[in-house]
Each structure stands twice: as structure tokens, then as C-alpha cells.
Enzyme design. Sequence first.
Site, PDB file in Angstrom:
ATOM      1  N   THR A  16     113.261 -14.277 -34.067  1.00  0.00           N
ATOM      2  CA  THR A  16     114.238 -13.182 -34.055  1.00  0.00           C
ATOM      3  C   THR A  16     115.667 -13.669 -34.208  1.00  0.00           C
ATOM      4  O   THR A  16     116.492 -13.014 -34.848  1.00  0.00           O
ATOM      5  CB  THR A  16     114.104 -12.403 -32.726  1.00  0.00           C
ATOM      6  OG1 THR A  16     112.777 -11.865 -32.644  1.00  0.00           O
ATOM      7  CG2 THR A  16     115.104 -11.269 -32.648  1.00  0.00           C
ATOM      8  N   SER A  61     106.768 -16.263 -34.727  1.00  0.00           N
ATOM      9  CA  SER A  61     106.371 -16.958 -33.501  1.00  0.00           C
ATOM     10  C   SER A  61     104.869 -16.873 -33.254  1.00  0.00           C
ATOM     11  O   SER A  61     104.231 -17.847 -32.832  1.00  0.00           O
ATOM     12  CB  SER A  61     107.128 -16.375 -32.309  1.00  0.00           C
ATOM     13  OG  SER A  61     106.806 -17.037 -31.113  1.00  0.00           O
ATOM     14  N   THR A 169     107.890 -21.095 -19.042  1.00  0.00           N
ATOM     15  CA  THR A 169     106.962 -20.084 -19.536  1.00  0.00           C
ATOM     16  C   THR A 169     107.739 -18.800 -19.788  1.00  0.00           C
ATOM     17  O   THR A 169     108.721 -18.512 -19.098  1.00  0.00           O
ATOM     18  CB  THR A 169     105.814 -19.859 -18.532  1.00  0.00           C
ATOM     19  OG1 THR A 169     104.782 -19.097 -19.141  1.00  0.00           O
ATOM     20  CG2 THR A 169     106.290 -19.158 -17.281  1.00  0.00           C
ATOM     21  N   THR A 280      95.853 -22.600 -11.758  1.00  0.00           N
ATOM     22  CA  THR A 280      95.943 -21.354 -11.006  1.00  0.00           C
ATOM     23  C   THR A 280      96.526 -20.227 -11.842  1.00  0.00           C
ATOM     24  O   THR A 280      97.355 -20.459 -12.738  1.00  0.00           O
ATOM     25  CB  THR A 280      96.796 -21.531  -9.738  1.00  0.00           C
ATOM     26  OG1 THR A 280      96.920 -20.266  -9.081  1.00  0.00           O
ATOM     27  CG2 THR A 280      98.186 -22.056 -10.057  1.00  0.00           C
ATOM     28  N   CYS A 282      98.393 -18.094 -10.502  1.00  0.00           N
ATOM     29  CA  CYS A 282      99.686 -17.802  -9.870  1.00  0.00           C
ATOM     30  C   CYS A 282     100.825 -18.460 -10.648  1.00  0.00           C
ATOM     31  O   CYS A 282     100.675 -19.540 -11.204  1.00  0.00           O
ATOM     32  CB  CYS A 282      99.711 -18.304  -8.430  1.00  0.00           C
ATOM     33  SG  CYS A 282      98.448 -17.570  -7.369  1.00  0.00           S
TER      34      CYS A 282
END
Length: 354
Positions: A16, A61, A169, A280, A282
Site C-alpha cells: 500500500t 503482500s 506480528t 502457544t 496466546c
Amino acid sequence: MIDVNAHILLIYTGGTIGMVENPVTGSLEPFDFTHLNSHLPELQRFRFHVDHIVFDPVIDSSEITPEHWKKIVRTIEYNYHKYDGFVILHGTDTMAYTASALSFMIENLQKPVVLTGAQLPIGKLRTDAKENLITALEIAADKDVLGNPIVPEVCIFFQNDLLRGNRATKVNADNFNAFKSYNYPNLGKSGIQIRYDKKVIHQPDYDKKTVFHYQLDTRIATLKLFPGINRQTVETILTLKNIKAIIIETYGSGNAPLSPWFIRLIRETVKKGVVIVNITQCNTGMVDMHRYETGRELLKAGAVSGFDATFETAIAKLMFLVGHKYEKEDIQIRMRVPLIGEITRVEDRMNETI
């Protein structure tokens, strides 16, 4: 301190950030980077030199593959001795995957490789592209009093946050603060000044060469657990042909069902030579398979801990290790050891709290 004599290479892969709106059709199109200064007149105020390379064709992407990672690394390797740092413009959706992969593919990196992008195109009035790009270029040019780069590692800069690439992330699809590093501190923060946390920035061995790697293997699968997951689903994933490694996304600190069929499938898969890595679901925290019985059973069955690795890093690291044709036992060992600051082991976390 910005090196006024620095030469920075700007690599536009797609995304973008490099789009402008066609005034006739209203659609987004890649803009001509030869006219970069007309979109970013602020660049003319830099006293260091910026060159650019544009991928042809540019890559959306969501279309990124390991072959594109290799192309990026080849571009850096070919130009490595000509430039003091590199800024990679990249789509945000897979930026953390690319940053993770590059961190393994460039061994003993001694120069900044800063990935950045934008949530709005550079031609939009409210774009975040300008600030992200300008600050990323400054970070790539920053050096300490000895003349060494301040951030000689693969990192992501986005909305004031400088993050280790293999710890980041994407967490937000709508807002400008799109990336987080939950299990590792920010490398820096931009405000009136760019403030670096030098104690958490990786330092290379300047007496050794930088080595570029291109061996990647995509024979990786993933299995995300959920309450009620059935045997057929698990068995389908674990018995895929030609798979070399499987990431299991478990609950909490690495817990999974104790159903006899589940543990038996894990054990049989490992015996076939497949590496099973436990990470995990989490965002924060890590896998500790010694904590609960469910984790201990996975450990007994042959699964290895991914500690606090992000999903993106676990994927990239396994592609790298499998691509180098390590034996299963060697991969299991290397998955438990930080190669370039991508994980914190349980024992290391415990030492930090003592």
C-alpha cells in the site's frame, strides 16, 4: 547520530505504501519512484544519499513467497558493500513473515535492514506512509560515535515503534499502530527524537563476514487446536505426505488434549521423522511443557517447545532449518536455541526474574 555521508538503498517490493490513486479511475496504482521527491519533498532535506530499486512486477503482500524473500536477500547481497543500510517497503499483511525470514537468511548482519509500509497509500492526505518512510530512512542511516550502525539487525518500523523483525506480528488491520512485539522490548521509539534501547539491540561480530543463505523448504504444515477438534482433522494434518515439520498452536503454556488418540498420533508422527513444534495461541507468554500434565505428555510424545516464538518466526525458522537439510534431531535442538534473538527460553526468562 545520522551519518551525513551514508548511502541508503530503498527497495520497493510492493504494498500500500507505494500506491497512488488514479484520478480518472479512482483505483490504486504503483507510483513512479523516479518521482519520489515530488511525493516526499522532505527527502531533499536529508543530507545523506538515497537510491532506490523497484521490483518489477511489484508484489502484493498476500502473494509473497519464499522466492520473493530470496530476491530481496539477493538484492541486499549484491548491494551490500555499496550501502550503509537498507529500507524495504513491503505490504503489511506479510511483513512480519518476511522480516522473520530475512533475519535467518542473513547471518551476522552488520547493517540495518528496516522494513516499513503503510496502512494508507503515500498519495492520500492522511497517509502514515511519509512518517514511516522518513523515520525508517533515518534509522538506517543512524550510527554511533564509533561509526557503527545503531541497529545492525532486521527490524520493522511502524507508527513510532521500532521492533525486532522476528519478534513482531501484525495485530491491527485498521489502525496505524499495526504491529506489536509482545514478548520482546521495542528496539526504539520515535518521537521528537528517535530513542534507542541499545541494550536490547543485537550486536554482530564485526570480525566475521556476513553470510547470505538461500536454502528454504516449504514442506511445513500447521495445526491450530480448538475445543472439539476431531480425530479426522488432526490425522489429516499429521499424516500429510512429504511434510518435514508441523507447528501445533496449543492452549496457554503449551497444553493440548490428553485423549489417547491425540497423543498417539503425535508420537507416531514424530517417529516418522517429522518435527513437531509446540507454540502457544496466546500473544503474550511462552510454552512451558513442564508446567502441566497435558504439556508433559506432549513432551513425552516428542514435541519440542517453540517457547515464545511468534507464528511467523516459527514458520520461517523451520523453512530455514529444513532447507539446510538438518537431521530431525538437529532441527529439534536448533528450534530450542535462539539463532538470532527470535526466542526466549524458559530458563532465560527465569534468570531475568531472579
